[in-house]
Write an enzyme that holds these catalytic residues in place. Structure first.
Site, PDB file in Angstrom:
ATOM      1  CE  LYS A  24      -1.638   1.594   4.047  1.00  0.00           C
ATOM      2  NZ  LYS A  24      -1.384   3.025   4.386  1.00  0.00           N
ATOM      3  CG  ASN A  25       2.293   2.621   3.553  1.00  0.00           C
ATOM      4  OD1 ASN A  25       1.142   2.933   3.253  1.00  0.00           O
ATOM      5  ND2 ASN A  25       2.669   2.348   4.781  1.00  0.00           N
ATOM      6  CB  CYS A 120      -5.026  10.423  10.925  1.00  0.00           C
ATOM      7  SG  CYS A 120      -3.472   9.685  11.391  1.00  0.00           S
ATOM      8  NE  ARG A 125       0.748  10.623   9.827  1.00  0.00           N
ATOM      9  CZ  ARG A 125       0.191   9.586   9.175  1.00  0.00           C
ATOM     10  NH1 ARG A 125      -0.970   9.112   9.565  1.00  0.00           N
ATOM     11  NH2 ARG A 125       0.792   9.046   8.131  1.00  0.00           N
ATOM     12  CG  ASP A 312       3.113   1.465   9.520  1.00  0.00           C
ATOM     13  OD1 ASP A 312       3.406   1.633   8.321  1.00  0.00           O
ATOM     14  OD2 ASP A 312       2.852   2.427  10.279  1.00  0.00           O
ATOM     15  NE  ARG A 404      -6.883   4.329   5.153  1.00  0.00           N
ATOM     16  CZ  ARG A 404      -5.870   4.697   5.934  1.00  0.00           C
ATOM     17  NH1 ARG A 404      -6.035   4.839   7.219  1.00  0.00           N
ATOM     18  NH2 ARG A 404      -4.671   4.931   5.428  1.00  0.00           N
TER      19      ARG A 404
HETATM   20  C1  EPZ Z   1       4.301   6.928   6.023  1.00  0.00           C
HETATM   21  O1  EPZ Z   1       3.570   8.007   6.592  1.00  0.00           O
HETATM   22  C2  EPZ Z   1       3.324   5.747   5.977  1.00  0.00           C
HETATM   23  N1  EPZ Z   1       2.168   6.092   5.161  1.00  0.00           N
HETATM   24  C3  EPZ Z   1       2.857   5.393   7.404  1.00  0.00           C
HETATM   25  O2  EPZ Z   1       2.039   4.236   7.317  1.00  0.00           O
HETATM   26  C4  EPZ Z   1       4.092   5.048   8.240  1.00  0.00           C
HETATM   27  O3  EPZ Z   1       3.685   4.775   9.562  1.00  0.00           O
HETATM   28  C5  EPZ Z   1       5.060   6.240   8.222  1.00  0.00           C
HETATM   29  O4  EPZ Z   1       5.423   6.557   6.848  1.00  0.00           O
HETATM   30  C6  EPZ Z   1       6.339   5.943   8.999  1.00  0.00           C
HETATM   31  O5  EPZ Z   1       6.968   4.815   8.470  1.00  0.00           O
HETATM   32  C7  EPZ Z   1       2.264   6.034   3.810  1.00  0.00           C
HETATM   33  O6  EPZ Z   1       3.309   5.732   3.257  1.00  0.00           O
HETATM   34  C8  EPZ Z   1       1.014   6.346   3.043  1.00  0.00           C
HETATM   35  P1  EPZ Z   1       6.467  10.325   8.078  1.00  0.00           P
HETATM   36  P2  EPZ Z   1       4.207   9.510   6.554  1.00  0.00           P
HETATM   37  O7  EPZ Z   1       6.470  11.528   7.193  1.00  0.00           O
HETATM   38  O8  EPZ Z   1       4.931   9.696   5.275  1.00  0.00           O
HETATM   39  C9  EPZ Z   1       7.234  13.577  11.676  1.00  0.00           C
HETATM   40  C10 EPZ Z   1       0.155   2.900   7.734  1.00  0.00           C
HETATM   41  O9  EPZ Z   1      -0.334   2.408   8.777  1.00  0.00           O
HETATM   42  N2  EPZ Z   1       7.060  14.520  10.563  1.00  0.00           N
HETATM   43  O10 EPZ Z   1       7.699   9.464   8.133  1.00  0.00           O
HETATM   44  O11 EPZ Z   1       3.157  10.474   6.937  1.00  0.00           O
HETATM   45  C11 EPZ Z   1       5.920  13.416  12.385  1.00  0.00           C
HETATM   46  O12 EPZ Z   1       6.164  13.484  13.767  1.00  0.00           O
HETATM   47  C12 EPZ Z   1       0.650   4.326   7.730  1.00  0.00           C
HETATM   48  O13 EPZ Z   1       0.282   2.289   6.649  1.00  0.00           O
HETATM   49  C13 EPZ Z   1       7.262  15.868  10.819  1.00  0.00           C
HETATM   50  O14 EPZ Z   1       7.555  16.258  11.947  1.00  0.00           O
HETATM   51  O15 EPZ Z   1       5.245   9.369   7.752  1.00  0.00           O
HETATM   52  C14 EPZ Z   1       5.439  12.031  12.052  1.00  0.00           C
HETATM   53  O16 EPZ Z   1       4.806  11.545  13.181  1.00  0.00           O
HETATM   54  C15 EPZ Z   1       0.484   5.012   9.090  1.00  0.00           C
HETATM   55  N3  EPZ Z   1       7.126  16.763   9.795  1.00  0.00           N
HETATM   56  C16 EPZ Z   1       6.729  11.279  11.767  1.00  0.00           C
HETATM   57  O17 EPZ Z   1       7.635  12.288  11.245  1.00  0.00           O
HETATM   58  C17 EPZ Z   1       6.795  16.354   8.509  1.00  0.00           C
HETATM   59  O18 EPZ Z   1       6.724  17.221   7.593  1.00  0.00           O
HETATM   60  C18 EPZ Z   1       6.606  10.203  10.694  1.00  0.00           C
HETATM   61  O19 EPZ Z   1       6.059  10.818   9.539  1.00  0.00           O
HETATM   62  C19 EPZ Z   1       6.572  14.972   8.265  1.00  0.00           C
HETATM   63  C20 EPZ Z   1       6.714  14.071   9.315  1.00  0.00           C
END
Ligand code: EPZ
Length: 426
Positions: A24-25, A120, A125, A312, A404
């Site tokens: 998915k990701n 969410c 996020r 995850d 989803r």
């Molecule tokens: C991706 O989300 C995945 N989603 C998430 O999977 C996964 O948990 C996450 O990466 C971490 O591995 C998809 O790929 C669609 P991040 P993403 O940007 O890209 C901080 C699932 O269950 N952050 O690495 O949104 C913030 O604290 C989903 O399949 C900032 O501070 O993850 C966040 O909590 C859930 N500023 C943490 O990084 C930013 O601009 C991780 O976010 C962006 C992120």
């Protein structure tokens, strides 16, 4: 709350084979790269899940033409690519991954006007890393009525490559910047990049389209901007989180299960922790088999960016630890609000105490079949796993979350003997 739920009759040992679907990701961001392509993108091994259906609608709203046939998606630009129309705002709000479109739209059109992705249930996020990095490529942002309005500053409307160091590991920001930089003028170097396998998948498809991306999978990624990108065929990588979820379900039910279309090298830390629990693994060139112990050792985990233990799989692993032999500590460091499953697992007889983002799990012999609520995708999967262990019939609300991100969740478990069904409250 949605009136769809899962009914699980647990307490059985399972047996058989599970085929892992496309990730998915990865699929969601590979779909967004089609905005960059001047030709047709044919994606294979695309999971048939609701998030993919929503992303298809989002791309269609921008003038893309998508046909799907089972796990194959054909995507090309039917007419002139245009900004998403405001009538589709709710679509963007229903899928955070829609934000992956901003990089490609800016690279192709020189401006972007898309709804701000909300938070969410697992966290706020934020998107500050995406914004500050894109500003360094020459983008100016305004925020108006919950919309992000972005404009490439230079008169030619072309992003300009530069050196960017992320302040924190962000999978999404790394993906956004790789896509934006592909058509920028000159070289972009991304430091402190995320190293997830989905980022390598993204770089692979972009390079097939004619991009020049090097270093994906490391903390330093270099992108040489090119004039344009063409179409290509590409097969989505296996879903390591789906695979980890079912590996944990096999360990929970003490069942020997064989997996196909799985990539063990993406699951090293998860397999390592399951071996510490007492599970054995058999590898062949096409299959991975897990052979759990009847007695599971309690094992501590701390979630970390890849290659650490994936956030995850924190909830599913916590479900596993509720019936392990001892006490385990589970620390969530990636998301600030990803412990909704603790209260629900305790309703099933688990003994979990929570302080800040650290759970202490005291293993128990039995879980009791109960009616519980899933609040997010992976938390609902964790409750289903606990239901597979508990003797009797459990009712798990939150099926809409599972749909989803897991293709044929109940069907795949039924195929290895689980008594699990999708139901609807009338
Ligand atoms: C991706 O989300 C995945 N989603 C998430 O999977 C996964 O948990 C996450 O990466 C971490 O591995 C998809 O790929 C669609 P991040 P993403 O940007 O890209 C901080 C699932 O269950 N952050 O690495 O949104 C913030 O604290 C989903 O399949 C900032 O501070 O993850 C966040 O909590 C859930 N500023 C943490 O990084 C930013 O601009 C991780 O976010 C962006 C992120």
């Amino acid at each position: 709350m949605n009136n769809k739920y899962i009914e699980v009759k647990g307490g059985k040992s399972l047996e058989g084979k599970i085929k892992i679907s496309g990730a998915k990701n990865s699929a969601l961001v590979l779909m967004a790269t089609s905005i960059l392509a001047k030709g047709q993108i044919n994606l294979f091994n695309v999971p048939q899940i609701r998030d993919v259906a929503i992303m298809s609608k989002i791309l269609t709203s921008m003038g893309m033409y998508i046909t799907s046939n089972e796990d194959k998606l054909e995507i090309n630009i039917k007419s002139i690519l245009h900004q998403p129309q405001e009538v589709f705002t709710n679509l963007f709000h229903s899928l955070r991954a829609s934000f992956f479109c901003i990089g490609p739209i800016l690279a192709r059109l020189g401006s972007a006007k898309i709804p701000l992705p909300g938070g969410c249930s697992i966290g706020s996020r934020p998107i500050d890393e995406h914004i500050s990095a894109l500003e360094k490529l020459g983008v100016q942002f305004k925020f108006k009525n919950n919309y992000l309005i972005a404009e490439v500053i230079n008169p030619k409307k072309r992003l300009i490559g530069t050196i960017i160091k992320f302040n924190c590991k962000s999978v999404g920001a790394t993906k956004t910047l790789i896509m934006a930089a592909c058509l920028a003028k000159g070289r972009t170097i991304l430091k402190n990049s995320s190293q997830e396998p989905e980022i390598v998948d993204l770089a692979n498809i972009l390079n097939k389209m004619g991009a020049k991306v090097k270093g994906a999978g490391t903390e330093c990624i270099t992108i040489e901007g090119v004039e344009s990108l063409g179409g290509c065929d590409y097969t989505v990588m296996p879903d390591r989180i789906e695979a980890g979820t079912y590996l944990i379900a096999a360990a929970m039910t003490r069942s020997k299960i064989t997996f196909s279309s799985i990539e063990p090298k993406h699951l090293k830390e998860v397999i390592n922790k399951l071996e510490m629990c007492g599970c054995k693994f058999e590898y062949s060139d096409k299959y991975l088999t897990i052979i759990p112990n009847q007695i599971l050792n309690s094992v501590d985990i701390t979630t970390l960016p890849y290659p650490g233990f994936p956030t995850d799989l924190q909830a599913p692993f916590m479900a596993l630890m509720t019936t392990a032999n001892g006490v385990s500590t589970i620390k969530e460091t990636v998301f600030e609000n990803r412990m909704h499953h603790v209260k629900e697992l305790n309703k099933m007889g688990a003994q979990i105490s929570l302080k800040d983002n650290t759970a202490k799990v005291v293993g128990v012999k039995k879980l009791k079949a109960s009616s519980v609520i899933g609040f997010d995708l992976r938390g609902t999967a964790a409750l289903a796993i606990a239901g597979l262990y508990a003797n009797g019939k459990s009712i798990i609300q939150g099926l809409e979350h599972l749909e989803r991100g897991y293709e044929d969740f109940a069907l795949k478990l039924q195929q290895i003997g689980a008594e699990i069904r999708h139901k609807k409250q009338n």
